[in-house]
Scaffold this motif. Structure first.
Motif, short mmCIF file in Angstrom:
data_model
loop_
_atom_site.label_atom_id
_atom_site.label_comp_id
_atom_site.label_asym_id
_atom_site.label_seq_id
_atom_site.Cartn_x
_atom_site.Cartn_y
_atom_site.Cartn_z
N LYS A 1 9.68 71.30 58.78
CA LYS A 1 9.83 71.30 57.58
C LYS A 1 11.17 72.07 56.98
O LYS A 1 11.87 71.70 56.29
N ALA A 2 11.76 73.13 57.86
CA ALA A 2 12.98 73.59 57.55
C ALA A 2 14.19 72.64 57.65
O ALA A 2 15.07 72.56 56.89
N ILE A 3 14.02 72.05 58.79
CA ILE A 3 14.84 71.06 59.22
C ILE A 3 14.98 69.95 58.12
O ILE A 3 15.94 69.45 57.87
N LEU B 1 22.52 75.16 58.30
CA LEU B 1 20.94 74.85 59.05
C LEU B 1 20.44 76.03 59.66
O LEU B 1 19.30 76.23 59.77
N ALA B 2 21.30 76.55 60.61
CA ALA B 2 20.71 77.60 61.47
C ALA B 2 20.22 78.89 60.49
O ALA B 2 19.31 79.43 60.67
N ARG B 3 21.25 79.11 59.64
CA ARG B 3 20.85 80.07 58.59
C ARG B 3 19.48 79.77 58.07
O ARG B 3 18.65 80.60 57.63
N HIS B 4 19.28 78.78 57.27
CA HIS B 4 18.10 78.22 56.79
C HIS B 4 17.00 78.14 57.29
O HIS B 4 15.68 78.51 57.16
N VAL B 5 16.83 77.74 58.81
CA VAL B 5 15.60 77.83 59.67
C VAL B 5 15.32 79.17 59.81
O VAL B 5 14.18 79.62 59.69
N GLU B 6 16.51 80.22 60.10
CA GLU B 6 16.02 81.50 60.27
C GLU B 6 15.39 82.08 58.88
O GLU B 6 14.29 82.97 58.90
N ALA B 7 15.83 81.69 57.89
CA ALA B 7 15.29 82.20 56.72
C ALA B 7 13.86 81.85 56.31
O ALA B 7 13.20 82.70 55.82
N LEU C 1 11.57 83.62 58.58
CA LEU C 1 11.43 85.32 58.04
C LEU C 1 10.71 85.44 56.72
O LEU C 1 9.88 86.35 56.54
N GLY C 2 10.85 84.49 55.84
CA GLY C 2 10.11 84.31 54.48
C GLY C 2 8.73 83.95 54.75
O GLY C 2 7.85 83.98 53.86
N PHE C 3 8.13 83.51 55.92
CA PHE C 3 6.89 83.18 56.03
C PHE C 3 5.73 84.36 56.02
O PHE C 3 4.82 84.28 56.00
N VAL C 4 6.45 85.52 56.42
CA VAL C 4 5.77 86.76 56.23
C VAL C 4 6.54 87.95 55.94
O VAL C 4 7.86 87.71 56.65
N ASP C 5 6.20 88.58 55.16
CA ASP C 5 7.08 89.88 54.96
C ASP C 5 7.47 90.88 55.79
O ASP C 5 8.43 91.65 55.74
N GLU C 6 6.50 91.05 56.95
CA GLU C 6 6.88 92.07 58.05
C GLU C 6 8.11 91.62 58.96
O GLU C 6 8.36 90.59 58.80
N GLU C 7 8.66 92.68 59.40
CA GLU C 7 9.61 92.66 60.30
C GLU C 7 9.32 91.88 61.58
O GLU C 7 8.06 91.83 62.10
N PRO C 8 10.20 91.14 62.17
CA PRO C 8 9.70 90.19 63.47
C PRO C 8 9.13 91.19 64.55
O PRO C 8 9.84 92.16 64.67
N ALA C 9 8.18 90.87 65.20
CA ALA C 9 7.60 91.60 66.27
C ALA C 9 8.34 91.13 67.64
O ALA C 9 8.16 91.84 68.58
N ASP C 10 9.08 90.25 67.41
CA ASP C 10 9.70 89.32 68.71
C ASP C 10 11.17 89.05 68.26
O ASP C 10 11.45 88.73 67.13
N ASP C 11 11.99 89.03 69.18
CA ASP C 11 13.65 88.49 68.63
C ASP C 11 13.42 86.97 68.58
O ASP C 11 12.62 86.40 68.91
N MET C 12 14.51 86.55 67.65
CA MET C 12 14.67 85.26 67.31
C MET C 12 16.03 84.90 67.39
O MET C 12 17.02 85.60 66.95
N ALA C 13 16.09 83.46 67.91
CA ALA C 13 17.65 82.97 68.02
C ALA C 13 17.36 81.68 67.57
O ALA C 13 16.30 80.81 67.87
N VAL C 14 18.40 81.14 66.89
CA VAL C 14 18.64 79.62 66.50
C VAL C 14 19.94 79.34 66.69
O VAL C 14 21.02 79.85 66.36
#
Length: 232
Positions: free
Chosen positions: A189-191, A202-208, A211-224
């Motif tokens: 969907k993001a793509i 595009l990388a910034r948008h996918v990450e955003a 992150l916006g899917f849930v308000d909590e800080e990530p429990a695992d690292d994320m890379a795009v």
């Protein structure tokens, strides 16, 4: 060819995580990119990440295919585990330092970009076509550092001008909100929303979106990591 990348370590105040990405020129014709997820956090993960990145870079200059390079990396991880086991004979058992890696060899051409992909236990990347559809590409393979017997397959992908390849780690797709998971559907969907975006946008948008899917800080690292064949 455009490259864009985003990285976010899990939790507050942590600057050492298990996810990584890299991109570099191997020779006059080929570029190499890698996205990976090493088990754990902190010093142990950082040590393994260093070993993985160094092995990828040193092997890439030999001009080998991505599957051959990842088999060398698996051998290196298995050898490292054996050495650590020999040093810890009198202590607790040595846990394996396994990882997932997506590796690509990229060659710009007169008609776009050619990519040879190999996935070792890693989520398959997504391609956005000019026609608008988004589809996974590549062949699933074995994660590295667990067994000598690995299944790794090279797959050739072509990007026409304006088409994009998006690679990501499991920490992004595993984002949860209650019983819902961001998942592959969230990435797609993001793509789809990123029409005409540059690789960086595009990388910034996918990450955003993750992150916006849930308000909590990530429990695992994320890379795009996003790669785009420059539009005409």
């Amino acid at each position: 060819m455009e490259l864009g990348a985003r990285y976010r370590a899990a939790g507050q105040g942590l600057d050492v995580g298990g996810d990584f990405y890299d991109a570099f020129r191997a020779d006059q014709n080929w570029w190499i990119f890698a996205v990976g997820d090493v088990c754990g956090h902190g010093v142990e993960a950082a040590a393994t990440t260093g070993l993985v990145r160094h092995t990828i870079r040193s092997s890439a200059y030999d001009g080998v295919m991505p599957s051959t390079l990842l088999r060398r990396l698996n051998d290196m991880l298995m050898r490292s585990a054996a050495e650590r086991g020999e040093l810890a004979d009198d202590g607790p058992p040595v846990l394996p330092r396994y990882c997932t890696v997506l590796l690509g060899a990229v060659q710009p051409t007169a008609t776009g970009v050619d990519i040879v992909l190999c996935a070792a236990g890693h989520p398959l990347p997504m391609v956005r076509r000019v026609a608008g559809r988004v589809e996974p590409v590549g062949v699933p393979g074995t994660l590295l550092g667990i067994t000598d017997d690995v299944s790794l397959v090279d797959a050739v992908v072509h990007l026409d001008p304006g088409e994009s390849l998006v690679c990501y780690t499991g920490g992004l797709s595993d984002r949860r909100s209650g019983r819902r998971t961001f998942g592959e559907e969230g990435v797609v969907k993001a793509i789809l929303q990123g029409k005409r975006m540059t690789a960086h946008e595009l990388a910034r948008h996918v990450e955003a979106e993750a992150l916006g899917f849930v308000d909590e800080e990530p429990a695992d690292d994320m890379a795009v990591l996003a790669l785009r064949a420059a539009p005409r």
